[in-house]
Every structure is written in C-alpha cells, then in structure tokens.
Design an enzyme around this catalytic site. Structure first.
Site, short mmCIF file in Angstrom:
data_model
loop_
_atom_site.label_atom_id
_atom_site.label_comp_id
_atom_site.label_asym_id
_atom_site.label_seq_id
_atom_site.Cartn_x
_atom_site.Cartn_y
_atom_site.Cartn_z
N THR A 133 0.83 -1.20 0.00
CA THR A 133 0.00 0.00 0.00
C THR A 133 0.87 1.25 0.00
OG1 THR A 133 -1.55 -1.22 1.36
CG2 THR A 133 -1.73 1.17 1.44
N ARG A 156 -14.52 -7.14 -0.11
CA ARG A 156 -13.59 -7.04 1.02
C ARG A 156 -13.02 -5.61 1.07
NH1 ARG A 156 -7.93 -5.57 1.73
NH2 ARG A 156 -7.14 -6.67 3.55
N VAL A 157 -13.07 -5.01 2.26
CA VAL A 157 -12.49 -3.68 2.46
C VAL A 157 -11.37 -3.81 3.48
CG1 VAL A 157 -12.95 -1.36 3.36
CG2 VAL A 157 -14.62 -2.46 1.86
N GLY A 158 -10.22 -3.22 3.18
CA GLY A 158 -9.05 -3.35 4.05
C GLY A 158 -8.81 -2.12 4.90
N ASP A 159 -7.65 -2.14 5.55
CA ASP A 159 -7.29 -1.07 6.49
C ASP A 159 -7.16 0.30 5.85
OD1 ASP A 159 -5.05 -2.12 5.12
OD2 ASP A 159 -3.68 -1.37 6.63
N THR A 208 -0.24 2.70 7.77
CA THR A 208 0.18 1.29 7.75
C THR A 208 0.34 0.75 6.33
OG1 THR A 208 -2.10 0.54 7.75
CG2 THR A 208 -1.04 0.79 9.90
N GLY A 258 0.55 -3.55 4.67
CA GLY A 258 0.64 -4.97 5.02
C GLY A 258 -0.74 -5.59 4.99
N GLY A 261 -4.13 -5.97 5.77
CA GLY A 261 -5.04 -4.99 6.35
C GLY A 261 -5.80 -5.47 7.56
N1 GLY Z 1 -3.09 -2.89 3.44
C1 GLY Z 1 -3.78 -3.15 2.25
C2 GLY Z 1 -4.86 -4.10 2.39
O1 GLY Z 1 -4.79 -5.01 3.20
O2 GLY Z 1 -5.82 -3.99 1.66
#
Ligand code: GLY
Length: 303
Positions: A164, A192-195, A214, A216, A218
């Site tokens: 990211t 799916r939604v990440g961090d 961050t 990695g 998520g």
């Molecule tokens: N950090 C990116 C994700 O996990 O989507």
C-alpha cells in the site's frame, strides 16, 4: 517548523518528492499527502495501488483509500470504489463535502461519478492482469468462493503483495495529515475492504500528538486499530520509534490473521518512527533541508 514527510516502500520516494515540493512552498500537510499518493496511484508499474493494480477474485479492481487531517480531526474514506483513477481524491471529497467518513461500494463510485472523478474504461498497461491470471491458476481455485477460501489460507505469495502507499506529513505550520491508498489484497473476495479505508486502522492524524499509517495485511491493522494505537502510545509519552515497535509487537497476539504488517509515524515535532513484522519493509522520507528523499528500513520486530 521544518516540514517532514514519510511514505511506505521504495515507490514512496516519488510520493515523498511530490509531497515535499508542496510542503516546501508552504503547502498544507493534507494537500501534500493527497498529491503524493496520486503519483503512486497513477503509476502503472505499481501492481498494488490504483486501478492498474492486481484485481480481485473476479478480475475487478475495487479500491480503498482514506485521508485524515490532524488540524480539524476530520477524515474521509472510500471502500471498494470502482473506475476511479485517484481514490485518495474521492476520500478527500468525502472529508470536505460530507458529514460522513466512509462511503463504500457502488454508492462510493456513484459519489465519485457525480464529482467527475470516475472513468468509463480502463486498460491495464502493466503486468497486473497477467499476474492475476498466474496467481489464479496457481491457486487452482476457479472463481468459486469455497475453494478460494480453502486455498488462500496456504497461499504464501498472497501475503507478500500488500504494498500500500501510505504517507504521513507535517507541514511548516505544525499541521499533520495521514493518507493511504491501495488496490487491496490481490484476488480478494469481492466486497472485502481493508485497512486503507478504515480510519484508526490504516491512517490517523492528530495535531496534538502525531500521525501514523500502515501497510501490510489490512486485517491485522483493522483488528488492532494500529494507526490510532500508535498515536495513543505517543500521547502516553513514547517517542514515535518506540510507539511503532510496541504496536507491532502487540499485533502478535492476533495470530488468527496471518501475514505481515508495518507502521510508519511522525510525531508533532517531526520525529519519525517505523517498525514492521516483515523484514523487507522500507520507507522513504524527507526532512526539510535534505536535498532529496532517502530510503530506510523499518525496524524489524520478530514474532
Ligand atoms: N493494506 C492493504 C490491504 O490489506 O488492503
């Protein structure tokens, strides 16, 4: 006060250069973060950020992005937005134009479209589609969810493609901002939604303390609210480096979410911290007075 900016990974060098240009002209931290991230979103060589990244399980790019302003404490984010070249700018518009924080899915795309921020067609210029096909065939999963879920658990490469773009910046006026943008996990389950879309997880900024972001897997940043956690540790008196190291060590309790995570922070006086559970984590940074941005490894914390 001298400006400071730091961004994840070696492609962060280009983001930091752009952000530093803005900060050196007395620009605001939040503008520096948005413009820096846009450079990486538009780079077809980066397979993990923007519409040119490796798509989800069904071959579609669903993008996540967020931005937080440490002065107003306002934030904006989008999750699973499609057909957008600069999701960070859509997140910025959520911050500026709405009383909300997070818009998701087709309604986020429709919000972007009303602002003229969507495009009708997109053709991959990099090897992202080829990589997607290769990963899919290696997983022998087809596009049905159940075999996918079984295979993905043991699919190591999946956990390495998480690069990211995330940036933290401090401007000459003492304002902090944090932002993040990603294509998300390659072959992720649609929806799916990440961090990178979650304030407190992927980004956090508060002028009274510092800012963090961050990169990695998520899910690890989400379950630990990693960016907010680092800011809370700095508020308790830890310097940014110690705060990042402690926060990464604390993620090890959440073993149910495998993979690596890294966090990058600056405090309100411009000190930088970076730590990771991945050995290969690098960040780019520039402090006012430096000729050009430099790369540095984050401190590796062994599980
Ligand atoms: N950090 C990116 C994700 O996990 O989507």
């Amino acid at each position: 006060m001298p400006f400071v900016v730091a961004a994840t990974w070696s492609f962060g060098l280009r983001a930091v250069s752009k952000a530093a240009e803005i900060l050196a002209s007395d620009g605001k931290a939040i503008d520096a973060v948005e413009e820096g991230i846009k450079v990486v979103e538009l780079d077809p060589e980066v397979l993990t950020v923007g519409l040119g990244g490796i798509p989800n399980l069904i071959g579609v790019c669903e993008l996540d992005a967020s931005i937080m302003d440490g002065y107003s404490l306002k934030a904006g984010a989008v999750g699973g937005v499609r057909n957008v070249l600069n999701p960070i700018s859509v997140a910025r518009k959520v911050l500026e134009l709405t009383p909300h924080i997070l818009l998701v899915g087709s309604e986020a795309t429709s919000f972007a479209s009303k602002l003229g921020l969507t495009i009708l067609e997109f053709t991959w210029k990099s090897g992202a589609l080829e990589k997607w096909k290769e990963l899919l065939s290696k997983m022998e999963a087809g596009t049905d969810l159940q075999p996918y879920i079984e295979r993905i658990k043991t699919y190591a490469e999946y956990y390495r493609l998480h690069e990211t773009i995330s940036i933290v910046a401090l401007d000459r006026y003492g304002n902090l901002a944090s932002g993040s943008s990603t294509t998300g996990l390659p072959l992720k389950i649609p929806g799916r939604v990440g961090d990178s879309a979650i304030i407190g997880a992927g980004v956090y900024a508060d002028n009274s303390v510092g800012a963090a972001c961050t990169t990695g897997v998520g899910e690890i940043a989400q379950i630990t609210l990693l960016s907010k956690g680092v800011c809370d540790l700095m508020r308790r008196g830890l310097d940014p480096q110690k705060a990042c190291e402690k926060a990464i060590a604390d993620t090890f309790r959440y073993r149910c979410y495998p993979g690596g995570i890294a966090v990058l922070a600056i405090d309100r006086i411009g000190r930088i911290g970076a730590a990771s559970s991945r050995k290969d984590f690098l960040y780019a940074y520039m402090i006012e007075g430096m000729d050009k941005p430099e790369l540095k490894p984050g401190v590796y914390i062994e599980r």
